[in-house]
Structures are given as structure tokens and as C-alpha cells.
Design a protein around this motif. Sequence first.
Motif: not given
Length: 506
Positions: A293-321
Motif C-alpha cells: 500500500t502506498s502512503g497516498d493510498e493509506l491516507a485515503e483509507i484513513v480518511r474513509r475509515g474515519t468517516d465511518a468511525g473506524f480506527p486504522v491498524a497498519v502493518h509496517a515492518i521496514g523503515d520505509r513502510a
Amino acid sequence: MILENGLIRTLDPQVPTQRALAIAGPLVAGGVGVHETALASPEVVDLRGRVVLPGFSDAHVHFPTWAMAQSEIDLDGCASLDEALGRLQEAPRPRDGRWLRGYGWRSGDWQPQRDPTRQDLDALTGDTPAALIAKDYHSLWLNSAALALAGGDLEVRGGVVERDTSGEPTGLLREESAWRFKERYMVWPDDEYLEAMRGGVKLANARGVTAVHDKDGWLGALRLWQQLEERGELTLRVWQSIPAERLGDAVSVGLRSGLGGPLLRLGYLKVFMDGTLGSQTAWMLDGSGVQITSGDELAEIVRRGTDAGFPVAVHAIGDRANREALDAFERTRELWTAKGLRPRIEHCQLLAPEDVPRFAELGVACSVQFSHAPSDRDIADRHWAGKTDGAYAFRSLLASGAVLANGSDAPIEELDPLAGVRAGVRRTIDDRPAWHEEQTLTVDAAFHATCVAPAWLAREERTRGTLLPGRAADLVVLDRDPWEDLDAQVVATMVAGRWVHNPPPW
């Protein structure tokens, strides 16, 4: 009920210990002066010097998958391909039509090092489909019979299909390719899952677990939990994730985070930024790895999740992720803070030094797994040479003010909170010295991350996580004080005022 003649550790810094604990129905009624508490004919339990703590929460567990894995072939710890094949050879053959299933292999630990192939399996399995999931659950090793089921339908964005020099699949699928294969071609009936989960719930209770954040986000997991609850077989609290790609389905029927009852509630959206260390698919600042998932895609998911009342949990392992995830949360911060949501990054395994303080600055929680650090030390030193000062940086994150919640990531590590606490405090699981000793935790911090912080993430800090009056009577009895001896063991477990493992007398 009154528990007395022991040590009660409330995990509340204002009143850290009590000499006794009163329980009225599903709630804690009081501590000091419990004999004056208005309880009608209370049962008195003599702890005989034992220690009581709030029940343990696992903030990151793939529960149905872990439960199923209890009956699969265990390849964890194999030192070579030959050893893995030997365990498969000795395992019972599945019944007609059933898959040969296993988990836990990690080719990075093998000597000599090489990736396994379908041909390695074919000689042992013949026409029986075989699927062996890696220790990190991000790579799938298949035989030819299993691959044939897909008919070549293997490629997907964010996935990796390993191929030989002639372009044929080797039998290894990684990331999205592995997950899609599982979802499409490895579908087990509900009755198999339910049988496994019944045993899993009992085993979790026996290890002091009273609550889990379930990461098996496919919607079938919610259905299975509901069936257990309806049958009175659910004896722990479940905060259930859903995949971000199913958000539209959830919104269409009016689902929101928090929906449910005392034992089963909808929780949060689950998103993957990258792969894993073990599969060498972690998304790195040096350009290596797999971006899911790109950073821009994640930002959009967070916006949509926030509108629906859902917090977001993001799997990130590497330093770039991790950096991309933090950037996305920063760009959307005004939205989710206005809704009072509590986002989190799962694993946080490798961080650039400048990103460590950003978790606390932004209000993004760190959902980590203490057991991963000593378990991964060799492969981390090998693949992240020169960078491991920023790996599994638990103490640094805590010192910066970040919220640290601990889970197991079972079945990748075992669902055993006390083992996780020991790993966080000792930073080793064998006779070697602590790995990056500067990142070890105090016993207080390790138990806070195992009991208190997961309740906070689930917005239940006022109802559970500490043993204060009015909180849920979710507790674990230990044979000794882990502040004095980390090798303490679980004696009994209680959920909502009811013993769910080994009721007294002991």
C-alpha cells in the motif's frame, strides 16, 4: 467473592498493590477494607501467597489461524531443508481429499541456505495437495498438486510468484499472491475452524489470556466468533478487525467500530504497507522490499475509515513502510483526532532514528510483539546489518512517550503472554546475552503493555485493564510474583467474575 492472603497487583500507579480483592458479579468491588464491602455471604478464596494481576490481553493475534495451526505440522526451528522434509515424512498422512498442512519454516535459518521448491515436496506428497506457510506467514510453499488448482492464476499486485529459469513457478508464493491463493483455494469448512477455536480459547485462558485483538480480518472470522458466543463457548473478549478493502461492505450495512457486546466487538480496519523480514519483502528506505500500500493510498483509507468511525491498524515492518505510514497519519491527523480515534502501527520493527519520536508526537500507538526481537535477532543481523540499532526499539519508543501495546502475532510466535513479557525484559530466549540490551524493558512496562495498553487501544480503559473498583473482574492468578521471578506460571484465570481456567481450591 473475596480473594485474600496474597498480593494483588492492580497495575494502577496510584494504588499499585492491595492485600485483597473483592468481586461482585462481573466487576471488581474493592480492595483495601474488602471485608467491610457490602457483599452478601461472599465466597472467600485463600490465595496462599499467590499473586493476582489483571487478565492478559494479546494485542495482535491471528486467532483462528493460530487455533488451526495447533493440529498442523510444525516446521519451526528446522535447521535445514532435509530436517523440514524429515518432519513431513514422519507426519500422519491426511484423509482422502484433505490437504497436507504445515507452518513455521524459515529458509533463512537453513544450512545450506536455499529456498524450497515444489519438487522438494512432490517426492513426499504425490497427488495430495500440500501447503506449508512460512514462520512469518507471508510466504507459502506449495507442491505441484496444490499449484495445479490455481491453473496459473497466481499473479496479483503486491504479490510475488517465484519462478525458475524457464519461467515456471517454483512453488513459492509471497505476500498478496500467497494470501489470495489461501483465500481462493484453501477454504476449510466452519466446523473445522470451530473445533480448533474451542480448543484455542481454552488454551488461551490457561495462559492467562482474557482478551484478544484478532487480526484474522476476513469476515468469516467474525461469523465464527459469533457462533462460539451464541453457544456459550466464548470465554475471552474479542476486538475484531476487518480488512480495509471490505470497508464499503461494512458501511453499507451501518457497521461501526465498537458495535457488539461485552465479549465480541468490531474494532478496526487492517491494512498492509509491506511484507516481512523473514521473506525479505519488508519495504526499505534503500528501495528494497515490496510495497503493498502506498502512503497516498493509506491516507485515503484513513480518511474513509474515519468517516465511518473506524480506527486504522497498519502493518509496517521496514523503515520505509513505517515512515510512509507515519506520514499518512500526519496528513490526516486533524480528521481522526477530531473523532477521538486511536490509530496504530503494527510491528514497527525497523525505524529510522528520526521517526522514533513521531509516534508520540502524532498520537499513533505502537502495537509490537516483544517475542519477535529475540526470535528474529539472527535474521535481523543478517539482513539489516548496520541498522539494528533501530530495530525492535521498544525502550526508545516508550521513552519518547509512545503507547506500547504487546501481542504475540501467533501463530508466528506462541500465544503466551508471560513468554512475551520475559522476552521484553530479558531480550533473549536462550543462553546468549540480551540482543541490544539498551532496548530491554522493566517488568512494570512489559505488563503495562500486556494488560493496560491493549484495553486503551480498544477504548476500554475505563472498564478493564486494571483491577480497580468498577472494572471488569478479568484477572489471572500466578504462582509467584513476576517482579521477583519472571518464570512465574499461570494458576487460574477469571473473566467477568467467572473462573474460566482452574477454579479454586488449588
